[in-house]
Design a protein around this motif. Structure first.
Motif, PDB file in Angstrom:
ATOM      1  N   ASN A  28       0.738  -6.796   8.128  1.00  0.00           N
ATOM      2  CA  ASN A  28       2.206  -6.939   7.988  1.00  0.00           C
ATOM      3  C   ASN A  28       2.460  -5.589   7.025  1.00  0.00           C
ATOM      4  OD1 ASN A  28       2.547 -10.325   8.165  1.00  0.00           O
ATOM      5  ND2 ASN A  28       3.248  -8.936   9.571  1.00  0.00           N
ATOM      6  N   GLY A  29       3.433  -4.828   7.367  1.00  0.00           N
ATOM      7  CA  GLY A  29       3.876  -3.724   6.238  1.00  0.00           C
ATOM      8  C   GLY A  29       3.137  -2.528   6.129  1.00  0.00           C
ATOM      9  N   ALA A  30       2.131  -2.319   7.199  1.00  0.00           N
ATOM     10  CA  ALA A  30       1.056  -1.194   7.340  1.00  0.00           C
ATOM     11  C   ALA A  30       1.765  -0.136   7.883  1.00  0.00           C
ATOM     12  CB  ALA A  30      -0.153  -1.696   8.099  1.00  0.00           C
ATOM     13  N   GLY A  31       2.701  -0.041   8.436  1.00  0.00           N
ATOM     14  CA  GLY A  31       3.372   1.291   8.897  1.00  0.00           C
ATOM     15  C   GLY A  31       3.366   1.199  10.495  1.00  0.00           C
ATOM     16  N   LYS A  32       3.115   0.131  11.214  1.00  0.00           N
ATOM     17  CA  LYS A  32       3.125   0.290  12.719  1.00  0.00           C
ATOM     18  C   LYS A  32       4.427   0.588  13.266  1.00  0.00           C
ATOM     19  CE  LYS A  32       1.779  -4.006  12.925  1.00  0.00           C
ATOM     20  NZ  LYS A  32       1.357  -4.113  11.667  1.00  0.00           N
ATOM     21  N   SER A  33       5.438  -0.361  12.874  1.00  0.00           N
ATOM     22  CA  SER A  33       6.815  -0.301  13.393  1.00  0.00           C
ATOM     23  C   SER A  33       7.383   1.151  13.207  1.00  0.00           C
ATOM     24  CB  SER A  33       7.630  -1.023  13.322  1.00  0.00           C
ATOM     25  OG  SER A  33       7.280  -2.503  13.187  1.00  0.00           O
ATOM     26  N   THR A  34       7.089   1.815  11.864  1.00  0.00           N
ATOM     27  CA  THR A  34       7.727   3.065  11.520  1.00  0.00           C
ATOM     28  C   THR A  34       7.019   4.106  12.707  1.00  0.00           C
ATOM     29  OG1 THR A  34       7.836   2.192   9.395  1.00  0.00           O
ATOM     30  CG2 THR A  34       7.937   4.726   9.455  1.00  0.00           C
ATOM     31  N   THR A  35       5.923   4.049  12.730  1.00  0.00           N
ATOM     32  CA  THR A  35       5.192   4.757  13.569  1.00  0.00           C
ATOM     33  C   THR A  35       5.840   4.859  14.983  1.00  0.00           C
ATOM     34  OG1 THR A  35       3.178   4.749  12.142  1.00  0.00           O
ATOM     35  CG2 THR A  35       2.782   5.839  14.212  1.00  0.00           C
TER      36      THR A  35
HETATM   37  N1  ATP Z   1      14.365   1.332   6.606  1.00  0.00           N
HETATM   38  C1  ATP Z   1      13.381   1.347   5.872  1.00  0.00           C
HETATM   39  N2  ATP Z   1      13.715   1.392   4.320  1.00  0.00           N
HETATM   40  C2  ATP Z   1      12.764   1.355   3.209  1.00  0.00           C
HETATM   41  N3  ATP Z   1      11.322   0.946   3.687  1.00  0.00           N
HETATM   42  C3  ATP Z   1      11.056   0.489   4.715  1.00  0.00           C
HETATM   43  C4  ATP Z   1      11.940   0.732   5.826  1.00  0.00           C
HETATM   44  N4  ATP Z   1      11.426   0.612   6.967  1.00  0.00           N
HETATM   45  C5  ATP Z   1      10.007   0.167   6.598  1.00  0.00           C
HETATM   46  N5  ATP Z   1      10.130   0.153   5.435  1.00  0.00           N
HETATM   47  C6  ATP Z   1       8.718  -0.208   4.534  1.00  0.00           C
HETATM   48  O1  ATP Z   1       7.856   0.703   5.005  1.00  0.00           O
HETATM   49  C7  ATP Z   1       6.352  -0.031   5.167  1.00  0.00           C
HETATM   50  C8  ATP Z   1       5.805  -0.093   6.495  1.00  0.00           C
HETATM   51  O2  ATP Z   1       6.709  -1.071   7.298  1.00  0.00           O
HETATM   52  P1  ATP Z   1       6.405  -1.224   8.681  1.00  0.00           P
HETATM   53  O3  ATP Z   1       7.679  -2.010   9.336  1.00  0.00           O
HETATM   54  O4  ATP Z   1       6.308   0.168   9.444  1.00  0.00           O
HETATM   55  O5  ATP Z   1       5.343  -1.972   8.941  1.00  0.00           O
HETATM   56  P2  ATP Z   1       4.699  -2.748   9.986  1.00  0.00           P
HETATM   57  O6  ATP Z   1       3.133  -2.435  10.090  1.00  0.00           O
HETATM   58  O7  ATP Z   1       5.398  -2.695  11.267  1.00  0.00           O
HETATM   59  O8  ATP Z   1       4.596  -4.274   9.952  1.00  0.00           O
HETATM   60  P3  ATP Z   1       4.974  -5.786  10.534  1.00  0.00           P
HETATM   61  O9  ATP Z   1       3.626  -5.994  11.153  1.00  0.00           O
HETATM   62  O10 ATP Z   1       5.294  -6.706   9.360  1.00  0.00           O
HETATM   63  O11 ATP Z   1       6.191  -5.578  11.480  1.00  0.00           O
HETATM   64  C9  ATP Z   1       6.696  -1.318   4.586  1.00  0.00           C
HETATM   65  O12 ATP Z   1       6.652  -1.176   3.214  1.00  0.00           O
HETATM   66  C10 ATP Z   1       8.266  -1.450   4.799  1.00  0.00           C
HETATM   67  O13 ATP Z   1       8.785  -2.407   3.776  1.00  0.00           O
END
Ligand code: ATP
Length: 300
Positions: free
Chosen positions: A40-47
Motif C-alpha cells: 500500500n502506498g508504494a506508487g502503483k496507482s500513481t504510475t
Molecule cells: N493526489 C495526491 N496528493 C498527495 N499525495 C498523493 C496523491 N496521490 C498519491 N499520493 C501519495 O503517493 C504515494 C503513492 O500512492 P499510490 O496511491 O500511488 O500508492 P499505491 O501503490 O497505489 O497504493 P495502494 O496499494 O494502497 O492503492 C502515497 O504516499 C500516497 O499518499
C-alpha cells in the motif's frame, strides 16, 4: 528498434511533500501480461494514472503504444482501456445503455456497438442482464460491465487495477479465465495491479515490484522465483527432535518432529546432515511462494 507497448524512463512524480514515484524505468512488450505489484502506498496507482494519461509526470519520459503520454494523450487514450476501482456506472441506465453510452463517446457505429457488446455479454455470461438497470447489480456484475466498457473500443493495451477485488470466488475464477483468454488468445497486452499473489501466480508473464516509489524488481515471473530459489526452504522430518540440535542452522518453524529451514546452500546442508550421521524420516525442498518473495523484497 521494435516498439514496446509501454516505455517508462526515469519517471518521477512528486506531490507536495511526497515523492510517489522515484526515477522509475521499465518496459512492457506487446502481448505481455505484466503484473505491477507493491505494498500500500508504494506508487502503483500513481504510475498507472500517468500511463493512462490521468496524471502528469513531474519528470521522465513515458510512451504508451508508441505515443508520448503528455504530447499525444488523445492518441494514447485510443489505444488503451482502463478498469479501475471507483469507476462510475450510471444507475439509471441499463447494462447495455451504459456500454453504449461510452462506446458512442469513442465514435463507434451502433451496429458495431451491438455486435461487439453481444459477444462480450455472452462471454462474460451476463447476456440475460443486459436490459436490466445496473442499480440492481452485484459488485461482480458491475465489474463485468466495466470490463465490457473498457474492451468495446478494442484497445491493444488494457490496464486492470485490482480487477477481482471484493468478488466472490466463482466470479473471480471466471474473470481470471477471461483475463487469460484476452491475453493468450486475443493478444492483448495487460497491465495488472493486484494484491492477490495467487492471481499473479496464475496469470503473469512478468513481474515488477515497486516499493516506496522505486522499482526494486522487474523480471519474468519464473526468473523472480528462480532467483529466490537459491535460498530454498527445506522441510525435514527427524527420527527424533534431539537430532535437529546437532545442526548449526536454526529452524524457521517447528511442528513436532517436522522442522523447516531456510538454507543458503542446499548441498552444504545435506553434507552436514550426512557428516553428523543425522537420521531423517523425510526431507523435501519447498518452492518459495510469490508471497514469500514479495514480503522478502519489500521488507528491506
Ligand atoms: N493526489 C495526491 N496528493 C498527495 N499525495 C498523493 C496523491 N496521490 C498519491 N499520493 C501519495 O503517493 C504515494 C503513492 O500512492 P499510490 O496511491 O500511488 O500508492 P499505491 O501503490 O497505489 O497504493 P495502494 O496499494 O494502497 O492503492 C502515497 O504516499 C500516497 O499518499
Amino acid at each position: 528498434m521494435e516498439e514496446k507497448a509501454i516505455e517508462v524512463k526515469n519517471l518521477t512524480k512528486k506531490f507536495k511533500k511526497v515523492t510517489a514515484v522515484k526515477n522509475a524505468s521499465f518496459d512492457v512488450e506487446y502481448g505481455e501480461l505484466f503484473a505491477f505489484l507493491g505494498p500500500n502506498g508504494a506508487g502503483k496507482s500513481t504510475t498507472i494514472r500517468i500511463l493512462t494519461t490521468l496524471a502528469v509526470p513531474t519528470s521522465g519520459d513515458v510512451h504508451v503504444a508508441g505515443y508520448n503520454v503528455i504530447k499525444d494523450g488523445e492518441k494514447v487514450r485510443k489505444k488503451i482501456g482502463l478498469v479501475a476501482d471507483k469507476m462510475i456506472l450510471y444507475d439509471r441506465l441499463t447494462a447495455y445503455e451504459n456500454v453504449e453510452f461510452f462506446a458512442k463517446l469513442y465514435g463507434m457505429e451502433p451496429t458495431e456497438i451491438k455486435k461487439r457488446s453481444d459477444e462480450l455479454f455472452e462471454i462474460l455470461e451476463i447476456s440475460e442482464w443486459r436490459n436490466e438497470y445496473v442499480s440492481k447489480f452485484s459488485t461482480g456484475m458491475k465489474q463485468k460491465i466495466n470490463i465490457i466498457r473498457a474492451l468495446i473500443p478494442q484497445p491493444d493495451i488494457l490496464f486492470l487495477d485490482e480487477p477481482t477485488l471484493g468478488l466472490d470466488p466463482h466470479t473471480t475464477v471466471s474473470l481470471r479465465n477471461f483475463i487469460k483468454h484476452l491475453n493468450k488468445d486475443m493478444g492483448k497486452t495487460i497491465v495488472l495491479t493486484t494484491h492477490d499473489l495467487h492471481e499473479v501466480e496464475m496469470l503473469a508473464d512478468t513481474i515488477a515490484i515497486i516499493n516506496k516509489g522505486e522499482i526494486v524488481t522487474k523480471d519474468s515471473k519464473n526468473n523472480v522465483k528462480e532467483y529466490f530459489h537459491e535460498n530454498p526452504r527445506v522441510e525435514v522430518e527427524f527420527e527424533n527432535t534431539q537430532e535437529a540440535k546437532l545442526l548449526t542452522i536454526e529452524p524457521l518453524e517447528i511442528q513436532g518432529t517436522r522442522l523447516t529451514y531456510q538454507v543458503n546452500n542446499l548441498n552444504e546442508f545435506l553434507k552436514e546432515i550426512d557428516n553428523k550421521n543425522i537420521k531423517l524420516k523425510h526431507i523435501k525442498t519447498i518452492e518459495p511462494s510469490l508471497e514469500d518473495i514479495f514480503v522478502k523484497i519489500t521488507s528491506n
